[in-house]
Motif scaffolding. Structure first.
Motif, short mmCIF file in Angstrom:
data_model
loop_
_atom_site.label_atom_id
_atom_site.label_comp_id
_atom_site.label_asym_id
_atom_site.label_seq_id
_atom_site.Cartn_x
_atom_site.Cartn_y
_atom_site.Cartn_z
N GLY A 101 0.82 -1.21 0.00
CA GLY A 101 0.00 0.00 0.00
C GLY A 101 0.85 1.25 0.00
O GLY A 101 0.42 2.30 -0.49
N GLY A 102 2.05 1.16 0.58
CA GLY A 102 3.01 2.24 0.51
C GLY A 102 2.58 3.52 1.21
O GLY A 102 1.67 3.54 2.04
N THR A 103 3.26 4.61 0.85
CA THR A 103 3.00 5.91 1.46
C THR A 103 1.55 6.33 1.29
O THR A 103 0.92 6.83 2.23
CB THR A 103 3.93 6.97 0.84
OG1 THR A 103 5.28 6.66 1.20
CG2 THR A 103 3.58 8.37 1.34
N CYS A 104 0.99 6.14 0.11
CA CYS A 104 -0.37 6.61 -0.17
C CYS A 104 -1.36 6.03 0.83
O CYS A 104 -2.16 6.77 1.42
CB CYS A 104 -0.77 6.23 -1.59
SG CYS A 104 -2.45 6.76 -2.03
N LEU A 105 -1.32 4.75 1.06
CA LEU A 105 -2.29 4.11 1.93
C LEU A 105 -2.01 4.36 3.40
O LEU A 105 -2.94 4.59 4.19
CB LEU A 105 -2.33 2.60 1.65
CG LEU A 105 -3.22 1.76 2.57
CD1 LEU A 105 -4.63 2.29 2.61
CD2 LEU A 105 -3.20 0.30 2.11
N ILE A 155 -4.67 8.31 1.79
CA ILE A 155 -5.87 7.82 2.48
C ILE A 155 -6.02 8.42 3.87
O ILE A 155 -7.08 8.99 4.19
CB ILE A 155 -5.88 6.28 2.53
CG1 ILE A 155 -5.74 5.70 1.12
CG2 ILE A 155 -7.17 5.78 3.19
CD1 ILE A 155 -6.73 6.23 0.11
N PRO A 156 -5.02 8.34 4.75
CA PRO A 156 -5.22 8.95 6.07
C PRO A 156 -5.41 10.46 6.01
O PRO A 156 -6.21 11.02 6.78
CB PRO A 156 -3.96 8.57 6.85
CG PRO A 156 -2.95 8.20 5.82
CD PRO A 156 -3.72 7.65 4.67
N ALA A 197 -6.63 0.54 7.99
CA ALA A 197 -6.47 -0.88 8.26
C ALA A 197 -7.38 -1.73 7.37
O ALA A 197 -6.98 -2.78 6.86
CB ALA A 197 -6.76 -1.17 9.73
N ARG A 198 -8.63 -1.28 7.18
CA ARG A 198 -9.55 -2.05 6.33
C ARG A 198 -9.09 -2.05 4.87
O ARG A 198 -9.19 -3.07 4.18
CB ARG A 198 -10.96 -1.48 6.45
CG ARG A 198 -11.65 -1.88 7.75
CD ARG A 198 -13.12 -1.53 7.76
NE ARG A 198 -13.34 -0.10 7.93
CZ ARG A 198 -14.15 0.63 7.20
NH1 ARG A 198 -14.83 0.07 6.20
NH2 ARG A 198 -14.32 1.91 7.43
N ASN A 199 -8.57 -0.92 4.41
CA ASN A 199 -8.02 -0.88 3.06
C ASN A 199 -6.80 -1.79 2.93
O ASN A 199 -6.62 -2.48 1.92
CB ASN A 199 -7.63 0.55 2.69
CG ASN A 199 -8.78 1.35 2.11
OD1 ASN A 199 -9.02 1.33 0.91
ND2 ASN A 199 -9.51 2.03 2.98
N HIS A 200 -5.97 -1.81 3.97
CA HIS A 200 -4.77 -2.65 3.94
C HIS A 200 -5.13 -4.14 3.91
O HIS A 200 -4.58 -4.91 3.11
CB HIS A 200 -3.89 -2.35 5.16
CG HIS A 200 -2.64 -3.15 5.21
ND1 HIS A 200 -2.25 -3.86 6.32
CD2 HIS A 200 -1.69 -3.39 4.26
CE1 HIS A 200 -1.11 -4.49 6.07
NE2 HIS A 200 -0.76 -4.22 4.84
N ARG A 201 -6.07 -4.53 4.76
CA ARG A 201 -6.51 -5.92 4.75
C ARG A 201 -7.11 -6.30 3.40
O ARG A 201 -6.87 -7.40 2.88
CB ARG A 201 -7.52 -6.18 5.88
CG ARG A 201 -6.93 -6.15 7.27
CD ARG A 201 -7.90 -6.74 8.29
NE ARG A 201 -9.16 -5.98 8.35
CZ ARG A 201 -9.38 -4.94 9.15
NH1 ARG A 201 -8.41 -4.51 9.95
NH2 ARG A 201 -10.55 -4.33 9.16
#
Length: 482
Positions: A38-42, A47-48, A92-96
């Protein structure tokens, strides 16, 4: 020694989009990531920060309800733990979801630091430890050596640029990567840098009640955008109480236990002292190539640290089979997540043997999620004139239409077109314009003329109606605009 079709180094937007598309095309893919996919963006950027900006919009809405619409409401306090918990849950939900998507697609994710050892080979030091921690660990770190049958994709991203003598400490001096995660809400912030990141963070902190000073060395905010975009944005930020200093330079800064004291020279040559609880350094980003082993593959960064492709239509370097995506690319690549997605698709399809279709960077939208927002695609008026184009320009104020009056935030639509020809650029400032720019991406990307768009009806009353009106006027069919 292991073999696979494609090795992707870096799991940010450019890397994981490459991996997913390559896997969908039947290629065997290994994705090496030393941190989190996900890197920096996620995890630290897109996103944050947009989650926090949404919260800021809600706060601003309460103030508007009270001051403009007679709704008796107020913000008693901002619960920082609850706010950050919601933000972190979204991340966290996006990462999962991303991890599950990669697994379902058959992408093998290897956690570790990867380095080129040749034009088709990569060594991955596995495990969650960073390179320095690996060297300091007890015993040798486990390694995997991989060979790529089709090619290697470099997608290691970028990190915030820092300034000599102004080292971030995560509390008083912060970068855009850690600004959201610094403790609590400061009462005052000095933002250094008036590009998209600096403007967004200045807007966010002002919405949360902070006293904000925004310093930009160029003569205007968003210096790469159209001058009218900069003018309308600056007006909107100043109206909100942000102290905007353009053509200004930081001459020095001292940190104290409870904040920072900075010396700023203004465009008029005056020296100002700015005291703030926090100094946010947002002066750009630099590519991450350290430890990547470029020399072992016969590559090297350019003078600015980028890894330039020899063939932009394939994003392939001078070493056949090694491709680059994302923030490692120099201009005209834009360092934007959505551009990285397109680059990843291009490289994956190239590696799968499909005819390449180069990314049209001029048709990639650019958005700043401040209040007011800005959104642009294509050439600015100045760029079009510098290129020798005979242009016609139309600017439509959002407040000329009913829905713009309802929002009451000002803003505009500006269209730059070739005289008697295609639309060259569209530039928006105002509420929710990030959701309005996609139409204009198609207009610019497909070389449409104002008359083509004037045939299509925009719903009334909406903000998008201003886009339609701007094209109607250029097509000689003006309705509400004289």
């Amino acid at each position: 020694m292991h073999e696979t079709d494609v090795i992707v180094i870096g799991g940010g937007t450019g890397g994981y989009s490459t991996a997913l598309r390559a896997a969908a095309l039947g290629l065997e893919v290994v994705l090496a990531e030393r941190d989190l996919v996900g890197g920096t963006c996620l995890h630290r950027g897109c996103i944050p920060s947009k989650a926090m900006l949404h919260a800021a919009e809600l706060v601003d809405g309460i103030a508007e309800a009270r001051d403009r619409w007679g709704v008796k409401a107020s913000v008693d306090a901002i619960g920082w733990p609850a706010l950050t918990a919601t933000r972190d849950d979204i991340v966290a939900r996006n990462h999962r979801g991303l991890e599950g998507h990669l697994s379902h697609a058959g992408v093998r994710v290897v956690r570790g630091s990867a380095a080129l050892t040749g034009p088709r080979t990569v060594r991955i030091t596995t495990g969650p430890a960073a390179p320095d921690e690996v060297r300091n660990a007890t015993g040798p770190a486990p390694e995997e050596v991989w060979t790529a049958r089709r090619g290697i994709v470099l997608a290691t991203g970028s990190r915030p640029r820092t300034l000599p003598g102004l080292e971030p400490d995560g509390r008083r001096v912060v970068t855009s990567d850690d600004a959201l995660f610094a403790p609590g809400l400061p009462a005052s912030v000095l933002v250094l840098g008036g590009g998209a990141i600096g403007v967004e963070y200045a807007s966010l902190h002002r919405s949360m009640g902070a006293r904000v000073t925004l310093v930009e060395a160029a003569d205007r905010l968003l210096p790469l955008e159209d001058t009218d975009v900069s003018r309308h944005l600056t007006r909107g930020l100043k109206k909100r109480g942000i102290d905007v200093l353009t053509g200004a330079r930081l001459e020095g800064a001292e940190t104290y236990d409870n904040g920072v004291r900075a010396t700023v020279r203004t465009a008029r040559g005056e020296v100002r002292t700015v005291d703030a609880e926090r100094l946010l350094v947002a002066v750009g980003r630099v590519p991450v190539t350290d430890g990547l082993g470029l020399a072992a593959a016969g590559l090297g960064p350019d003078a600015r640290g980028f890894v330039a492709p020899a063939d932009w239509s394939r994003l392939e370097t001078a070493v056949p089979g090694i491709h680059v995506v994302g923030d490692l690319l120099p201009p005209p690549s834009l360092g934007l997540a959505h551009a990285s997605f397109a680059e990843g698709l291009l490289v994956a399809e190239t590696l799968a043997g499909r005819p390449p279709r180069a990314v049209e960077y001029a048709a990639v939208p650019r958005v700043t999620y401040s209040s007011p927002q800005t959104a642009s695609v294509g050439l600015s008026e100045a760029e079009a004139r510098t290129a020798g184009r005979d242009v016609v320009v139309n600017t439509m104020p959002l407040t000329a239409l009913a829905k713009g009056m309802v929002h009451g935030q000002g803003g505009m639509v500006k269209v730059v077109a070739e005289r008697g020809g295609a639309v060259l650029g569209v530039h928006l400032v105002g509420p929710h314009v990030s959701e309005m720019i996609a139409e204009s991406q198609l207009v610019v990307g497909w070389d449409a003329e104002p008359g083509d768009i004037a045939q299509h009806i925009h719903p009334h009353p909406t903000l998008s109606e201003a886009v339609g009106e701007a094209f109607l006027t250029l097509a000689g069919r003006g309705l509400h605009q004289v």
